[in-house]
Motif scaffolding. Sequence first.
Motif: not given
Length: 356
Positions: A190, A194, A222, A224, A248
């Motif tokens: 990360f 993010d 971007k 997660k 992700n």
Amino acid sequence: MSKILHIIPTLGNGGAETLLVETVKELKKNNMTCDVLVLSNVDMYNYRELEIYADQVIVGNINKVYSVKQIQLIRRVIKQNNYEVIHTHLFGAQFFTVLATTNLKNKIKYITTEHSTYNRRRAKFFGRIIDKWSYKKYSSVIAISNGVRESLVEVYPFLKEKVIVIFNGINLNLYKNAKKYKKDEISSEFTESDILLIMVANFKDSKDHKTLIDAHSMLDGKYKLLLIGEGKNKLYYEEYVKTKKYSNVYFLGNRSDVPNLLKSSDVFVLSSYWEGFGLVTVEAAATGLPVIGNDITGLKEVIFALHGTVFESENPTSLKQAIETVIKEDRNFSDDVLTQFSIEKMIKQYISIYNL
């Protein structure tokens, strides 16, 4: 000073079990003598913390919650102690307590908490008979939301005068003051740019992780997704993510640092098929997170009270749009909104019922 016995099936890491730990802590601050009877020794996630605060934690040596041996266990514990109040949580404890005390002559006040808007028994004739007979034992039934109360009274109208709504409460300071991690402290993959989406919920039948996972797959890289919890359906969702080749998505299991993970995330989502309250949404809001939940009875009233956002149930596109909307909004959130969900307020209301 009341002597109280709480009875619960297990001490897992679900919402009802976690709430019980906080309840016992606060009751002790109010000089209540408080014991806890745990019917099964299978899942003891919350045992160590509860043991610190309860006067005694009695754990049955029965590995099945739904065993007729529970009747003897509950009856023995009650007869050996001079309890003034018995407070049951979840169906196993609620039902077996009624069976165990049917012929006991005492002046104990029996109270139960209803934690959900739904159970499978209500769809079956015999199940409704069991519930109706069981509820008659209790002088008060605590519903954790207006939605829970409405669903109960709709099926069992005779409960109208018994059901009292008391919102679940949390230790607000625990979440407000949680340490915020840097994102690379959560995962080396990360970066601070993010956007972390987080859902804290065990992988059980009431939780709809699929809609969130599918919604996340529609977002760019971007975003997660952190999924906190364990449960029987976890493997299914791990395989689902692999089969769909989604990226992700991070299954982090049970964590002892949930307040920190919430504090370090950007958006909280709770996606469920049914939900009595959704206590974790309050925990998330207390850390400053915007909260999103689906438009189901019980959960949506809490989301609205927290000035959160709802999406159409089982609709990944609706959830995706909700996530993108809250990311663009400025979070303007008053602490006054949270005070209705404080553990102190909840316990004050509990004690007033105990003393009726």
